[in-house]
Scaffold this active site. Structure first.
Site, PDB file in Angstrom:
ATOM      1  N   ARG A 170       0.819  -1.212   0.000  1.00 28.28           N
ATOM      2  CA  ARG A 170       0.000   0.000   0.000  1.00 28.28           C
ATOM      3  C   ARG A 170       0.859   1.272   0.000  1.00 28.28           C
ATOM      4  O   ARG A 170       0.483   2.280   0.586  1.00 28.28           O
ATOM      5  CB  ARG A 170      -0.975   0.003   1.187  1.00 28.28           C
ATOM      6  CG  ARG A 170      -1.916  -1.191   1.220  1.00 28.28           C
ATOM      7  CD  ARG A 170      -2.794  -1.263  -0.034  1.00 28.28           C
ATOM      8  NE  ARG A 170      -3.631  -2.462  -0.008  1.00 28.28           N
ATOM      9  CZ  ARG A 170      -3.337  -3.596  -0.639  1.00 28.28           C
ATOM     10  NH1 ARG A 170      -2.240  -3.689  -1.377  1.00 28.28           N
ATOM     11  NH2 ARG A 170      -4.144  -4.636  -0.581  1.00 28.28           N
ATOM     12  N   SER A 220     -11.705  -1.546   2.529  1.00 29.29           N
ATOM     13  CA  SER A 220     -10.986  -2.067   3.692  1.00 29.29           C
ATOM     14  C   SER A 220     -10.295  -0.908   4.407  1.00 29.29           C
ATOM     15  O   SER A 220      -9.503  -0.181   3.807  1.00 29.29           O
ATOM     16  CB  SER A 220      -9.966  -3.110   3.235  1.00 29.29           C
ATOM     17  OG  SER A 220      -9.265  -3.629   4.333  1.00 29.29           O
ATOM     18  N   GLU A 290      -5.429   1.873   6.137  1.00 25.92           N
ATOM     19  CA  GLU A 290      -5.157   1.780   4.707  1.00 25.92           C
ATOM     20  C   GLU A 290      -5.814   2.958   3.996  1.00 25.92           C
ATOM     21  O   GLU A 290      -5.266   3.515   3.044  1.00 25.92           O
ATOM     22  CB  GLU A 290      -5.691   0.464   4.171  1.00 25.92           C
ATOM     23  CG  GLU A 290      -5.549   0.270   2.675  1.00 25.92           C
ATOM     24  CD  GLU A 290      -6.024  -1.114   2.229  1.00 25.92           C
ATOM     25  OE1 GLU A 290      -6.605  -1.193   1.138  1.00 25.92           O
ATOM     26  OE2 GLU A 290      -5.831  -2.081   2.980  1.00 25.92           O
TER      27      GLU A 290
END
Length: 299
Positions: A170, A220, A290
């Site tokens: 990420r 998410s 995230e």
């Protein structure tokens, strides 16, 4: 160059626009100035005007993995969704930053090019996928990137190879240096179109079954700690279904926070902080988001 000069040249710049119209959570305060550049020339003019006049500049992709605080964003906000061309050249797909990664994946599939199947249900833009090194079901953007074309905050153009992008979980180089993704070149492999589409349809069915797609959300919320899964930890902490205001930890997938109706960004952030505190207490682990969180708190 001033913003007033840009409007004279045909670039539409709106004032005080609620960004909740564009985020996937349906939350977020206003943009002081908002523009949708249609091409690289318009984008460059906007970037240079911000640079020369010391105006804060924020780039937003498809706003699918983003929480904008209720106080909104000062300066100029640019949404690149009008820069969305996708081209195919042999085994390569070249997509502008504002194209959706889903459309890019299906374009590849219809040209019998494999490698982007994992992205068939990711709701972000190509620029956002590169910025975040988006991934799902064992695939990551970095695995199929050949090169990335960017614009610096002073209006210059650069190209980065895959290795120069410093991809990790990420993360990418452009998170560090602020460069604006313009275009990505995906290097893919030939395969049978029917097989590619079947894999994509299977992954989308899996998403439909597992994820709360019926409600607005930012996907998410938390990065997965090494050796752990976030959803089961949230369940064990007794927080699945927990609701603050209109934001609820999803009863379908505990790793998602959904907008059950009239949620604010503050509701989202309060629930995120509560989950982080409880997981730290119960498991001794720091949960990192995230989802990107930007903008000003509400006054």
């Amino acid at each position: 160059m001033k913003l007033s000069d840009l409007t004279k040249n045909g670039i539409e710049i709106k004032r005080q626009v609620p960004l909740s119209k564009y985020t996937f959570t349906k939350t977020g305060g206003p943009a002081e100035f908002l523009a949708f550049p249609r091409n690289e020339s318009e984008l460059k003019n906007l970037v240079i005007a911000a640079h020369d006049n010391n105006i804060p500049l924020t780039i937003i992709g498809n706003a699918s993995n983003l929480i904008i605080r209720d106080g909104g964003i000062s300066g100029i906000v640019l949404i690149l969704t009008k820069m969305n061309q996708i081209k195919v050249d042999k085994n390569k797909v070249i997509a502008q930053a504002g194209a959706t990664i889903v459309e890019t994946a299906f374009t590849a599939a219809h040209h019998s090019l494999s490698g982007l199947e994992f992205a068939a249900g990711i709701p972000g833009s190509v620029g956002g996928a590169v910025f975040m090194n988006a991934g799902a079901y064992g695939g990551e953007t970095c695995n199929v990137i050949e090169s990335v074309r960017v614009m610096t905050r002073s209006g210059n153009f650069k190209n980065y190879s895959q290795s120069e992008m410093k991809f990790s979980y990420r993360h990418s180089l452009v998170q560090e240096n602020g460069d604006i993704v313009l275009e990505a070149v995906f290097a893919l492999k030939r395969s049978a179109k029917n097989r590619i589409l079947a894999d994509m349809n299977y992954l989308n069915a899996l998403r439909q079954y597992k994820q709360p797609l019926e409600y607005p959300s930012c996907g998410s919320v938390f990065k997965r700690p090494t050796g752990h899964y976030v959803g089961p930890m949230i369940i064990q902490a007794g927080l699945q279904g927990k609701q603050i205001g209109g934001a609820q930890d999803s009863t379908k997938h505990a790793g998602f926070i959904v907008n059950k109706g009239n949620a604010t960004a503050t509701d989202y952030l309060d629930l995120i902080h509560l989950i982080q505190e409880k997981i730290k207490t119960k498991f001794g682990l720091d949960l990192h988001t995230e989802v990107r969180i930007i903008g000003k708190p509400n006054d």
